[in-house]
Design a protein around this motif. Structure first.
Motif, PDB file in Angstrom:
ATOM      1  N   ALA A   1       0.828  -1.212   0.000  1.00 15.01           N
ATOM      2  CA  ALA A   1       0.000   0.000   0.000  1.00 15.01           C
ATOM      3  C   ALA A   1       0.862   1.261   0.000  1.00 15.01           C
ATOM      4  N   PHE A   2       1.975   1.223   0.711  1.00 14.38           N
ATOM      5  CA  PHE A   2       2.860   2.380   0.739  1.00 14.38           C
ATOM      6  C   PHE A   2       3.661   2.504  -0.552  1.00 14.38           C
ATOM      7  N   MET A   3       3.984   1.391  -1.171  1.00 17.06           N
ATOM      8  CA  MET A   3       4.849   1.417  -2.341  1.00 17.06           C
ATOM      9  C   MET A   3       4.076   1.588  -3.646  1.00 17.06           C
ATOM     10  N   LYS A   4       2.766   1.520  -3.585  1.00 21.31           N
ATOM     11  CA  LYS A   4       1.954   1.683  -4.790  1.00 21.31           C
ATOM     12  C   LYS A   4       2.028   3.142  -5.245  1.00 21.31           C
ATOM     13  N   PRO A   5       2.400   3.380  -6.477  1.00 21.14           N
ATOM     14  CA  PRO A   5       2.457   4.773  -6.945  1.00 21.14           C
ATOM     15  C   PRO A   5       1.072   5.410  -6.982  1.00 21.14           C
ATOM     16  N   VAL A   6       0.991   6.623  -6.472  1.00 28.82           N
ATOM     17  CA  VAL A   6      -0.252   7.385  -6.484  1.00 28.82           C
ATOM     18  C   VAL A   6      -0.043   8.647  -7.311  1.00 28.82           C
ATOM     19  N   THR A   7      -1.115   9.117  -7.913  1.00 27.04           N
ATOM     20  CA  THR A   7      -1.037  10.299  -8.764  1.00 27.04           C
ATOM     21  C   THR A   7      -1.468  11.529  -7.974  1.00 27.04           C
ATOM     22  N   PRO A   8      -0.610  12.538  -7.895  1.00 28.34           N
ATOM     23  CA  PRO A   8      -1.003  13.756  -7.165  1.00 28.34           C
ATOM     24  C   PRO A   8      -1.981  14.598  -7.972  1.00 28.34           C
ATOM     25  N   SER A   9      -2.810  15.363  -7.276  1.00 28.62           N
ATOM     26  CA  SER A   9      -3.730  16.269  -7.959  1.00 28.62           C
ATOM     27  C   SER A   9      -2.923  17.410  -8.585  1.00 28.62           C
ATOM     28  N   ALA A  10      -3.567  18.228  -9.392  1.00 33.54           N
ATOM     29  CA  ALA A  10      -2.883  19.331 -10.063  1.00 33.54           C
ATOM     30  C   ALA A  10      -2.315  20.324  -9.048  1.00 33.54           C
ATOM     31  N   VAL A  11      -3.021  20.541  -7.959  1.00 34.12           N
ATOM     32  CA  VAL A  11      -2.578  21.484  -6.920  1.00 34.12           C
ATOM     33  C   VAL A  11      -1.321  20.957  -6.233  1.00 34.12           C
ATOM     34  N   LEU A  12      -1.317  19.674  -5.885  1.00 34.32           N
ATOM     35  CA  LEU A  12      -0.159  19.071  -5.231  1.00 34.32           C
ATOM     36  C   LEU A  12       0.991  18.897  -6.218  1.00 34.32           C
ATOM     37  N   ALA A  13       0.672  18.659  -7.490  1.00 34.42           N
ATOM     38  CA  ALA A  13       1.708  18.499  -8.511  1.00 34.42           C
ATOM     39  C   ALA A  13       2.531  19.778  -8.667  1.00 34.42           C
ATOM     40  N   ALA A  14       1.957  20.926  -8.381  1.00 34.44           N
ATOM     41  CA  ALA A  14       2.700  22.183  -8.443  1.00 34.44           C
ATOM     42  C   ALA A  14       3.808  22.221  -7.392  1.00 34.44           C
ATOM     43  N   VAL A  15       3.659  21.449  -6.333  1.00 29.24           N
ATOM     44  CA  VAL A  15       4.651  21.417  -5.256  1.00 29.24           C
ATOM     45  C   VAL A  15       5.673  20.307  -5.465  1.00 29.24           C
ATOM     46  N   ILE A  16       5.206  19.085  -5.790  1.00 29.90           N
ATOM     47  CA  ILE A  16       6.109  17.936  -5.835  1.00 29.90           C
ATOM     48  C   ILE A  16       6.381  17.396  -7.230  1.00 29.90           C
ATOM     49  N   GLY A  17       5.645  17.806  -8.201  1.00 29.92           N
ATOM     50  CA  GLY A  17       5.796  17.260  -9.547  1.00 29.92           C
ATOM     51  C   GLY A  17       4.613  16.386  -9.898  1.00 29.92           C
ATOM     52  N   ALA A  18       4.383  16.175 -11.198  1.00 32.95           N
ATOM     53  CA  ALA A  18       3.190  15.479 -11.653  1.00 32.95           C
ATOM     54  C   ALA A  18       3.373  13.974 -11.775  1.00 32.95           C
ATOM     55  N   SER A  19       4.588  13.462 -11.672  1.00 29.98           N
ATOM     56  CA  SER A  19       4.804  12.025 -11.884  1.00 29.98           C
ATOM     57  C   SER A  19       4.263  11.222 -10.700  1.00 29.98           C
ATOM     58  N   PRO A  20       3.678  10.047 -10.963  1.00 26.81           N
ATOM     59  CA  PRO A  20       3.179   9.196  -9.878  1.00 26.81           C
ATOM     60  C   PRO A  20       4.336   8.753  -8.976  1.00 26.81           C
ATOM     61  N   ALA A  21       4.097   8.719  -7.683  1.00 29.14           N
ATOM     62  CA  ALA A  21       5.116   8.332  -6.718  1.00 29.14           C
ATOM     63  C   ALA A  21       4.450   7.664  -5.517  1.00 29.14           C
ATOM     64  N   PRO A  22       5.174   6.796  -4.808  1.00 28.69           N
ATOM     65  CA  PRO A  22       4.610   6.190  -3.597  1.00 28.69           C
ATOM     66  C   PRO A  22       4.334   7.256  -2.535  1.00 28.69           C
TER      67      PRO A  22
END
Length: 146
Positions: free
Chosen positions: A69-90
């Protein structure tokens, strides 16, 4: 040299009380050994503890597997992607990236390090709040993950 002798004199004094403590410990088990009924259940518990230690010893021998569950890549929303990037990450990496952002722009409150002072990007992630606690932050971030 005179000062060196004084600490040496105090060190043996410290050892003498330590010698008295084992004597007190020897007296305590003697009291416990007298009631035979209480000693028998203690032996059963003692027998279970080594078995538990054997199980614990086997766990490090096997390679630890990360929680899926922790290692499954999740997709950030557009708002969060502005902070961390748009690529899926655990989830673990998302939290690390948010903390990197906070430390890079010095957004931790100086008086209370548990509080995060949001800039414009983080304010959008935090739902318009100017300041959140680090514990509340993870809750708010999880709402931006798919």
């Amino acid at each position: 040299m005179a000062t060196a002798k004084k600490p040496a004199a105090t060190k043996p004094a410290a050892k003498k009380p330590a010698a008295k403590k084992p004597v007190a410990k020897k007296a305590a088990p003697a009291k416990k050994a007298a009631p035979a009924k209480k000693a028998a259940p203690a032996k059963k518990v003692a027998a279970k503890k080594p078995a538990a230690k054997k199980v614990a010893a086997k766990k490090p021998a096997t390679a630890r597997k990360p929680n899926a569950a922790f290692m499954k890549p999740v997709t950030p929303s557009a708002v969060l992607a502005a902070v961390i990037g748009a690529s899926p990450a655990p989830r673990t990496e998302v939290t690390k990236k948010v903390w990197e952002y906070i430390k890079k722009f010095k957004l931790q409150n100086e008086a209370n390090k548990r509080m995060i002072d949001a800039d414009e990007k983080l304010k959008a992630v935090f739902g318009g709040k100017k300041q959140v606690s680090m514990f509340e932050m993870t809750k708010l971030i999880s709402g931006h993950l798919k």
